[in-house]
Design a protein around this motif. Structure first.
Motif, short mmCIF file in Angstrom:
data_model
loop_
_atom_site.label_atom_id
_atom_site.label_comp_id
_atom_site.label_asym_id
_atom_site.label_seq_id
_atom_site.Cartn_x
_atom_site.Cartn_y
_atom_site.Cartn_z
N ILE A 7 40.95 53.66 43.98
CA ILE A 7 41.14 54.57 42.85
C ILE A 7 41.91 55.77 43.41
O ILE A 7 41.34 56.58 44.15
CB ILE A 7 39.78 55.05 42.27
CG1 ILE A 7 38.73 53.94 42.21
CG2 ILE A 7 39.98 55.72 40.90
CD1 ILE A 7 39.05 52.72 41.47
N GLY A 15 40.19 62.81 37.64
CA GLY A 15 39.12 61.90 37.22
C GLY A 15 38.94 60.68 38.13
O GLY A 15 38.31 59.70 37.72
N LYS A 16 39.43 60.76 39.36
CA LYS A 16 39.25 59.64 40.30
C LYS A 16 37.77 59.38 40.57
O LYS A 16 37.29 58.25 40.45
CB LYS A 16 39.93 59.95 41.66
CG LYS A 16 41.44 60.03 41.61
CD LYS A 16 42.02 60.36 42.98
CE LYS A 16 41.79 61.79 43.46
NZ LYS A 16 42.42 62.83 42.65
N THR A 19 35.71 58.28 37.61
CA THR A 19 36.00 56.88 37.31
C THR A 19 35.34 55.95 38.32
O THR A 19 34.73 54.93 37.94
CB THR A 19 37.53 56.65 37.30
OG1 THR A 19 38.09 57.45 36.24
CG2 THR A 19 37.89 55.20 37.08
N PRO A 147 43.99 56.86 37.86
CA PRO A 147 43.54 57.69 36.74
C PRO A 147 44.53 58.84 36.56
O PRO A 147 45.03 59.38 37.55
CB PRO A 147 42.18 58.24 37.20
CG PRO A 147 41.87 57.53 38.48
CD PRO A 147 43.16 57.07 39.05
N GLN A 149 45.67 62.33 33.82
CA GLN A 149 45.55 63.10 32.59
C GLN A 149 46.90 63.08 31.91
O GLN A 149 47.93 63.18 32.58
CB GLN A 149 45.18 64.54 32.93
CG GLN A 149 43.70 64.78 33.04
CD GLN A 149 43.41 66.24 33.33
OE1 GLN A 149 43.43 66.66 34.47
NE2 GLN A 149 43.14 66.99 32.29
N LEU A 182 44.98 54.58 34.11
CA LEU A 182 43.87 54.91 33.22
C LEU A 182 44.04 56.33 32.68
O LEU A 182 44.14 57.29 33.43
CB LEU A 182 42.55 54.81 34.00
CG LEU A 182 41.29 55.18 33.22
CD1 LEU A 182 41.01 54.16 32.12
CD2 LEU A 182 40.09 55.28 34.17
N ARG A 183 44.09 56.43 31.37
CA ARG A 183 44.18 57.75 30.74
C ARG A 183 42.78 58.38 30.70
O ARG A 183 41.86 57.79 30.14
CB ARG A 183 44.77 57.61 29.33
CG ARG A 183 46.24 57.20 29.34
CD ARG A 183 46.72 56.67 28.02
NE ARG A 183 46.22 55.32 27.77
CZ ARG A 183 46.44 54.65 26.65
NH1 ARG A 183 47.12 55.20 25.66
NH2 ARG A 183 45.97 53.42 26.50
N THR A 184 42.66 59.55 31.35
CA THR A 184 41.35 60.20 31.44
C THR A 184 41.36 61.54 30.71
O THR A 184 42.43 62.11 30.44
CB THR A 184 40.99 60.48 32.92
OG1 THR A 184 41.98 61.34 33.47
CG2 THR A 184 40.89 59.20 33.73
N TYR A 242 33.34 54.06 29.76
CA TYR A 242 33.36 53.39 31.06
C TYR A 242 32.77 51.97 30.97
O TYR A 242 33.17 51.09 31.72
CB TYR A 242 32.69 54.24 32.13
CG TYR A 242 33.66 55.29 32.67
CD1 TYR A 242 34.74 54.90 33.47
CD2 TYR A 242 33.54 56.64 32.34
CE1 TYR A 242 35.66 55.83 33.93
CE2 TYR A 242 34.45 57.58 32.80
CZ TYR A 242 35.52 57.17 33.60
OH TYR A 242 36.43 58.08 34.06
#
Ligand code: ATP
Ligand code: MG
Length: 254
Positions: A7, A15-16, A19, A147, A149, A182-184, A242
């Motif tokens: 990740i 957000g690593k 996640t 991840p 933003q 991944l959109r966080t 999640y």
């Protein structure tokens, strides 16, 4: 076969760790055998898994330097129902010390071998840098989860990461691929976030996970209780997101 995921994103605070911890718990809750490797001297994934980083003697640092076996460093997250190789500030020194050692890029990969087959998923939480630690993660993993933003500068840093992945692929780990973006911390009311999200999908197509992680206060609170959000507030939007991500990954056969 064991699936090993790094990740990674050298940008901080995307957000690593959130996640890594919450995906580990979600996969474990659906019966998968999961190992989380904390590869960040900040030790946030360790704390978020309910392990006091100050109280541990053997960490991933000792494993990377060959001073302890991975079996000696392994602990179990009391809350998350997954195993953990913890980290703390000791690891900050490894960055310099590893450079002197033979096979410096392959230290983690070799160390992991004795226990790799015990798991369905191994998730590696990378530090916010493209350094020797992240390089070790990329040499160990089959795939990278990124991840991010959805904000203005998000795409800029991405090309450095993609170039690093290409370099690792040609020099050390030919099988490495990008598993997904991944959109966080997503806020659907934010117009800019929507625009960046669209751009991402245009550039990366089906490499963008369908699951979006919303901004959710429960996700930010949970580490303070030393638990994944699933066991802090399982009904929260963050916990559900999640769980959805775990489902998406499992249904991709990944
Ligand atoms: P670093 O680069 O420092 O390792 P990181 O990429 O691991 O950071 P996190 O630590 O996971 O990022 O998240 C940064 C901050 O944002 C933390 O305080 C975390 O609790 C919070 N956060 C992460 N994801 C969410 C979310 N979806 N909603 C609300 N807060 C979030
Ligand atoms: Mg982190």
């Amino acid at each position: 076969m064991t699936k090993i995921l790094a990740i990674a994103n050298q940008k901080g605070g995307v957000g690593k760790t959130t996640t890594t911890v919450n995906l580990s718990a979600s996969l474990a809750s659906s019966g998968r055998r999961v190992l989380l490797i904390d590869l960040d001297p900040q030790g946030n994934a360790t704390m978020g898994s309910g392990i006091n980083k100050q109280g541990i003697e053997l960490t991933v640092y000792h494993v990377l330097l060959g001073e302890a076996s991975i079996l000696q460093a392994r602990v179990t997250s009391p809350q998350g129902k997954y195993d953990l190789i913890p980290a703390n500030r000791d690891l900050a020194g490894a960055e310099i010390e590893i450079v002197e050692l033979p096979d410096r890029e392959m230290r983690l990969k070799s160390a992991l071998e004795p226990i790799e087959a015990e798991y369905d998923y191994i998730l590696i939480d990378c530090p916010p840098a493209l350094n020797m630690l992240t390089l070790n993660a990329l040499c160990t993993a089959q795939a990278v989860m990124i991840p991010m933003q959805c904000e203005y500068y998000a795409l800029e840093g991405l090309s450095d990461l993609v170039n690093t992945i290409k370099r690792v692929r040609s020099n050390f780990n030919s099988a490495l691929r990008i598993e997904g973006l991944l959109r966080t911390m997503f806020d659907p009311r934010n117009i800019l976030a929507q625009q960046v999200s669209e751009q991402l999908q245009k550039h990366f197509g089906n490499k963008v996970y369908r699951t979006v992680i919303p901004r959710n206060v429960r996700l930010a609170e949970a580490p303070g209780f030393g638990t994944p959000v699933l066991y802090h507030d399982g009904q929260s939007k963050g916990a559900q997101a999640y769980l959805d991500l775990a489902k998406e990954i499992l249904s991709n056969g990944h």
